[in-house]
Motif scaffolding. Structure first.
Motif, PDB file in Angstrom:
ATOM      1  N   VAL A  91       0.855  -1.193   0.000  1.00 58.36           N
ATOM      2  CA  VAL A  91       0.000   0.000   0.000  1.00 58.36           C
ATOM      3  C   VAL A  91       0.887   1.238   0.000  1.00 58.36           C
ATOM      4  CG1 VAL A  91      -1.681   1.355   1.324  1.00 58.36           C
ATOM      5  CG2 VAL A  91      -1.904  -1.125   1.230  1.00 58.36           C
ATOM      6  N   VAL A  92       0.553   2.197  -0.859  1.00 61.57           N
ATOM      7  CA  VAL A  92       1.145   3.533  -0.797  1.00 61.57           C
ATOM      8  C   VAL A  92       0.027   4.482  -0.381  1.00 61.57           C
ATOM      9  CG1 VAL A  92       2.241   5.399  -2.068  1.00 61.57           C
ATOM     10  CG2 VAL A  92       2.888   3.016  -2.538  1.00 61.57           C
ATOM     11  N   HIS A  93       0.236   5.191   0.710  1.00 62.33           N
ATOM     12  CA  HIS A  93      -0.822   6.015   1.308  1.00 62.33           C
ATOM     13  C   HIS A  93      -0.322   7.448   1.429  1.00 62.33           C
ATOM     14  CE1 HIS A  93      -4.109   6.304   4.663  1.00 62.33           C
ATOM     15  NE2 HIS A  93      -4.096   7.367   3.867  1.00 62.33           N
ATOM     16  N   ALA A  94      -0.850   8.330   0.579  1.00 65.35           N
ATOM     17  CA  ALA A  94      -0.464   9.741   0.561  1.00 65.35           C
ATOM     18  C   ALA A  94      -1.295  10.532   1.562  1.00 65.35           C
ATOM     19  CB  ALA A  94      -0.635  10.313  -0.839  1.00 65.35           C
ATOM     20  N   ARG A 108      -5.454   7.905  -0.413  1.00 64.83           N
ATOM     21  CA  ARG A 108      -5.249   9.313  -0.039  1.00 64.83           C
ATOM     22  C   ARG A 108      -6.068   9.655   1.189  1.00 64.83           C
ATOM     23  NH1 ARG A 108      -5.757  14.923  -1.676  1.00 64.83           N
ATOM     24  NH2 ARG A 108      -5.333  15.937   0.326  1.00 64.83           N
ATOM     25  N   THR A 109      -5.425  10.233   2.188  1.00 65.48           N
ATOM     26  CA  THR A 109      -6.168  10.852   3.282  1.00 65.48           C
ATOM     27  C   THR A 109      -6.423  12.310   2.942  1.00 65.48           C
ATOM     28  OG1 THR A 109      -5.373   9.400   5.032  1.00 65.48           O
ATOM     29  CG2 THR A 109      -6.116  11.568   5.703  1.00 65.48           C
ATOM     30  N   VAL A 110      -7.687  12.685   2.925  1.00 67.97           N
ATOM     31  CA  VAL A 110      -8.086  14.081   2.719  1.00 67.97           C
ATOM     32  C   VAL A 110      -8.386  14.655   4.091  1.00 67.97           C
ATOM     33  CG1 VAL A 110      -9.709  15.645   1.593  1.00 67.97           C
ATOM     34  CG2 VAL A 110      -9.037  13.510   0.459  1.00 67.97           C
ATOM     35  N   HIS A 111      -7.459  15.440   4.615  1.00 70.11           N
ATOM     36  CA  HIS A 111      -7.632  16.008   5.953  1.00 70.11           C
ATOM     37  C   HIS A 111      -8.647  17.148   5.936  1.00 70.11           C
ATOM     38  CE1 HIS A 111      -4.382  13.783   7.975  1.00 70.11           C
ATOM     39  NE2 HIS A 111      -3.807  13.795   6.774  1.00 70.11           N
ATOM     40  N   HIS A 112      -8.537  18.021   4.952  1.00 67.44           N
ATOM     41  CA  HIS A 112      -9.546  19.060   4.737  1.00 67.44           C
ATOM     42  C   HIS A 112      -9.460  19.479   3.280  1.00 67.44           C
ATOM     43  CE1 HIS A 112      -5.986  21.598   5.525  1.00 67.44           C
ATOM     44  NE2 HIS A 112      -6.562  22.454   4.702  1.00 67.44           N
ATOM     45  N   GLU A 131      -7.688  11.229  -8.504  1.00 72.92           N
ATOM     46  CA  GLU A 131      -6.861  10.141  -9.023  1.00 72.92           C
ATOM     47  C   GLU A 131      -6.589   9.005  -8.038  1.00 72.92           C
ATOM     48  OE1 GLU A 131      -3.385  11.692 -10.932  1.00 72.92           O
ATOM     49  OE2 GLU A 131      -4.560  12.693 -12.519  1.00 72.92           O
ATOM     50  N   PRO A 132      -6.505   9.225  -6.721  1.00 70.16           N
ATOM     51  CA  PRO A 132      -6.320   8.086  -5.815  1.00 70.16           C
ATOM     52  C   PRO A 132      -7.454   7.070  -5.946  1.00 70.16           C
ATOM     53  CG  PRO A 132      -5.796  10.121  -4.683  1.00 70.16           C
ATOM     54  CD  PRO A 132      -6.410  10.514  -5.998  1.00 70.16           C
ATOM     55  N   PHE A 133      -7.124   5.807  -5.716  1.00 70.13           N
ATOM     56  CA  PHE A 133      -8.133   4.762  -5.916  1.00 70.13           C
ATOM     57  C   PHE A 133      -8.947   4.480  -4.664  1.00 70.13           C
ATOM     58  CE2 PHE A 133      -4.818   2.204  -4.066  1.00 70.13           C
ATOM     59  CZ  PHE A 133      -5.447   1.094  -3.498  1.00 70.13           C
ATOM     60  N   ALA A 134      -8.550   5.059  -3.516  1.00 72.21           N
ATOM     61  CA  ALA A 134      -9.319   4.934  -2.280  1.00 72.21           C
ATOM     62  C   ALA A 134      -9.022   6.151  -1.421  1.00 72.21           C
ATOM     63  CB  ALA A 134      -8.966   3.651  -1.543  1.00 72.21           C
ATOM     64  N   HIS A 135      -9.966   6.477  -0.539  1.00 71.52           N
ATOM     65  CA  HIS A 135      -9.862   7.718   0.228  1.00 71.52           C
ATOM     66  C   HIS A 135     -10.186   7.470   1.694  1.00 71.52           C
ATOM     67  CE1 HIS A 135     -10.568   8.900  -3.931  1.00 71.52           C
ATOM     68  NE2 HIS A 135     -10.008  10.065  -3.648  1.00 71.52           N
ATOM     69  N   VAL A 136      -9.469   8.205   2.552  1.00 71.10           N
ATOM     70  CA  VAL A 136      -9.724   8.237   3.988  1.00 71.10           C
ATOM     71  C   VAL A 136      -9.969   9.686   4.378  1.00 71.10           C
ATOM     72  CG1 VAL A 136      -8.720   7.857   6.291  1.00 71.10           C
ATOM     73  CG2 VAL A 136      -8.275   6.217   4.441  1.00 71.10           C
ATOM     74  N   CYS A 137     -10.917   9.911   5.278  1.00 71.66           N
ATOM     75  CA  CYS A 137     -11.110  11.228   5.893  1.00 71.66           C
ATOM     76  C   CYS A 137     -11.047  11.062   7.405  1.00 71.66           C
ATOM     77  CB  CYS A 137     -12.442  11.841   5.490  1.00 71.66           C
ATOM     78  SG  CYS A 137     -12.550  12.322   3.750  1.00 71.66           S
ATOM     79  N   VAL A 138     -10.590  12.092   8.094  1.00 71.26           N
ATOM     80  CA  VAL A 138     -10.471  11.997   9.543  1.00 71.26           C
ATOM     81  C   VAL A 138     -11.734  12.456  10.261  1.00 71.26           C
ATOM     82  CG1 VAL A 138      -7.957  12.117   9.581  1.00 71.26           C
ATOM     83  CG2 VAL A 138      -9.283  14.238   9.621  1.00 71.26           C
ATOM     84  N   SER A 139     -12.752  12.861   9.510  1.00 73.93           N
ATOM     85  CA  SER A 139     -14.043  13.218  10.097  1.00 73.93           C
ATOM     86  C   SER A 139     -15.143  12.978   9.079  1.00 73.93           C
ATOM     87  CB  SER A 139     -14.067  14.686  10.547  1.00 73.93           C
ATOM     88  OG  SER A 139     -13.889  15.547   9.433  1.00 73.93           O
ATOM     89  N   GLY A 140     -16.345  12.776   9.590  1.00 68.48           N
ATOM     90  CA  GLY A 140     -17.495  12.567   8.716  1.00 68.48           C
ATOM     91  C   GLY A 140     -17.843  13.803   7.920  1.00 68.48           C
TER      92      GLY A 140
END
Length: 362
Positions: A91-94, A108-112, A131-140
């Motif tokens: 996994v490469v996680h930006a 990709r983590t999208v912080h804001h 472009e990232p194939f999956a996303h994480v956010c730190v809040s709903g």
């Protein structure tokens, strides 16, 4: 599992703090973790020691005179892309826009979410979302912005916080130095709402004239010199003489936060609010801006206001008549947000992604 976390700087900004803490928690859970970053200004290491189980890769990024922000960000992407080697990672996680543009296919983590008017920056921001194939956010709240704006479904994984480190901090020398003070962490910039903080403190000091404003942090890629001129001019007009410390040593920061009579966290955009959670862990009353994301994270543990008069009133309540029950709720909230839990949820996501996408992010 072999994981590469990528970030854009060695300096103590929120996303970098997040990256290192997550990397260490993942390593403690048994993953093989590398953190890749750019070494700006000759940096060869991060702003703090990193757990030796984490493999740190710093790609040299030389300073260049006369370079504007857009040019510097484009060159940052190019240099990190040239230096990064994705071979062998599951996994490469930006963790930010720059590294997401640099490393190719990634999580990709999208912080804001930001709004840019410069074409280069707007294009960088857009690519790092779509472009990232999956996303994480730190809040709903930020996950809903992604869904509404781009139709992207993100996994919500809240930040952790080193609550014990702030809970046991000794505030003595900072109180001896500054007396009664409001602390803000993150420097002087538009996103931090620094002008509103000044206005609120000026109103507060009409009733509590001994309260000082202390600002820590401030390392950023962006050029906020014009905003700083406005800040200094307004401070003079309002009769507020803030103490601007710049970047505070990592070992000193918990005591500085713990010594405050209140924290002002008046950001106009946030993804979670890690510095605010650290203040709660230290038992410091928190005054924050009325934003959906901050209401989601801190409701019941903070005081909220939308404009400087309301912010001043919130500071007045927090400092003059502190609510011990709110302090307890704040400590409990911070204690529930652990990096161990965040790492566990990340690993569950990584396993699902590698099962669904053989070859991971390569």
């Amino acid at each position: 599992m072999r994981i590469a976390l990528t970030t854009y700087s060695t300096k103590p900004r929120g996303g970098v703090v997040h990256t290192l803490a997550l990397a260490e928690a993942l390593a403690a859970a048994g993953a093989e973790v590398s953190v890749w970053t750019l070494g700006r200004g000759g940096d060869r290491a991060f702003f703090r020691p990193v757990d030796p189980r984490v493999d740190v890769r710093v790609v040299e990024f030389a300073a260049r005179d006369g370079e504007d922000v857009g040019e510097r960000i484009v060159r940052s992407i190019e240099v990190l892309h040239a230096g990064f080697d994705p071979a062998g990672y599951d996994v490469v996680h930006a963790q930010d826009c720059i590294s997401a543009n640099a490393v190719g296919r990634c999580v990709r983590t999208v912080h804001h979410l930001d709004t840019f008017t410069t074409p280069q920056l707007a294009a960088c921001h857009e690519r790092a979302i779509v472009e990232p194939f999956a996303h994480v956010c730190v809040s709903g709240a930020v996950a809903r912005e992604l869904a509404d704006g781009w139709g992207i479904s993100a996994t919500v994984i809240p930040n952790g916080v080193d609550a014990a480190r702030f809970a046991r901090a000794d505030p003595g020398r900072w109180r001896d130095r500054f007396g009664r003070y409001v602390v803000a962490v993150g420097g002087i910039e538009p996103r931090k709402g620094s002008l509103d903080l000044l206005r609120a403190l000026a109103l507060l000091r009409e009733e509590l004239p001994d309260v000082r404003l202390v600002i820590a942090g401030g390392e950023t890629l962006f050029d906020h010199r014009d905003y700083r001129v406005r800040f200094d001019r307004l401070a003079g007009e309002l009769g507020v003489d803030p103490v601007v410390l710049g970047v505070v040593d990592e070992e000193e920061l918990p005591g500085l936060v713990a010594g405050a009579a209140a924290m002002g966290f008046l950001s106009t955009k946030e993804g979670f609010g890690l510095a605010a959670m650290e203040a709660l862990a230290a038992g410091v009353p928190l005054v924050t801006r009325e934003l959906p994301v901050l209401r989601e994270v801190f409701d019941g543990a903070a005081l909220f206001a939308a404009e400087p008069p309301g912010m001043a009133q919130a500071f007045r309540s927090a400092i003059g008549t502190p609510d011990p029950d709110r302090v307890v709720r704040g400590r409990e909230l911070a204690a529930r947000h652990t990096w161990t839990a965040a790492a566990r949820t990340h690993l569950e996501l990584y396993r699902r992604l590698t099962d669904t996408h053989p070859g991971g992010s390569r």
